[in-house]
Design an enzyme around this catalytic site. Structure first.
Site, PDB file in Angstrom:
ATOM      1  N   TYR A  22      13.606   9.035 -39.631  1.00  0.00           N
ATOM      2  CA  TYR A  22      13.550   7.651 -40.115  1.00  0.00           C
ATOM      3  C   TYR A  22      14.638   6.821 -39.432  1.00  0.00           C
ATOM      4  CZ  TYR A  22      14.016   3.594 -43.114  1.00  0.00           C
ATOM      5  OH  TYR A  22      14.118   2.301 -43.563  1.00  0.00           O
ATOM      6  N   GLU A  44      11.471  -0.778 -50.845  1.00  0.00           N
ATOM      7  CA  GLU A  44      12.860  -1.206 -51.077  1.00  0.00           C
ATOM      8  C   GLU A  44      13.080  -1.472 -52.567  1.00  0.00           C
ATOM      9  OE1 GLU A  44      15.413  -1.082 -49.124  1.00  0.00           O
ATOM     10  OE2 GLU A  44      14.450  -0.861 -47.176  1.00  0.00           O
ATOM     11  N   TRP A  52      17.667   6.433 -50.765  1.00  0.00           N
ATOM     12  CA  TRP A  52      16.559   6.143 -49.862  1.00  0.00           C
ATOM     13  C   TRP A  52      15.833   7.429 -49.487  1.00  0.00           C
ATOM     14  CZ3 TRP A  52      13.439   2.504 -49.142  1.00  0.00           C
ATOM     15  CH2 TRP A  52      12.589   2.497 -48.034  1.00  0.00           C
TER      16      TRP A  52
END
Length: 188
Positions: A22, A44, A52
């Site tokens: 990522y 988000e 995350w």
């Protein structure tokens, strides 16, 4: 900055192959298209209060649960869909966040029906490129004037769960700002 054994230096993400991928190939790369930007806004928002990496590990489940993040499909979700999503252990089961995802899909559809797009709205808030790369995370803001302006315009368009900090994170993830730290392997 994190340096791994093979001397690759990353801003974040070392130690987990999914997180490294990522970081290296997605974070900070320009994202266009209403569905792709809608997905990033939803994720988000789902991340708020969580790591995350947790969201990355659940991303395929989110994509399945939210019809590939096609705004028109999610905009049609009703109460049964909310209950289905609340029972889905593969995603974040938070009623406020799920309702926000549906509300935001409806806002994307409304933008499109009015002749606009989320892509146009989102990218119209891209700041000028930085003159110097951040030397450390202390040089990276949590939000900016542009993310505050984006928040204001999104809320005016009917979006929710889109505060300035969340929108700054989306701007970073979608390539509106490049906050890779000086010396990072992903600097472009």
């Amino acid at each position: 900055m994190i340096t791994e054994p093979n001397d690759l230096t990353r801003c974040f993400g070392n130690g987990d192959p999914l997180y490294e991928e990522y970081h290296d190939s997605e974070w900070g790369v320009p994202v266009h298209g209403d569905a792709a930007l809608y997905e990033r806004i939803v994720l988000e928002g789902m991340q708020s209060g969580l790591s995350w990496l947790t969201i990355l590990r659940k991303r395929d489940n989110f994509r399945a649960a939210f019809c590939g993040f096609e705004p028109a499909a999610v905009a049609a979700f009703g109460d049964d869909d909310v209950e289905r999503l609340l029972a889905d252990a593969g995603i974040v089961r938070n009623r406020l966040k799920i309702n926000a995802a549906i509300t935001n899909a409806r806002a994307v559809v409304a933008l499109q029906e009015a002749g606009g797009s989320l892509d146009e709205l989102f990218w119209s808030h891209a700041p000028a490129a930085r003159e110097t790369r951040p030397r450390g995370w202390e040089d990276v803001p949590a939000y900016s004037a542009e993310s505050a302006a984006l928040t204001k315009e999104l809320k005016k368009a009917g979006f929710v769960f889109v505060g300035p900090t969340t929108m700054y994170a989306a701007m970073q993830a979608c390539g509106l700002v490049d906050d890779h730290i000086e010396g990072c392997v992903a600097t472009r």
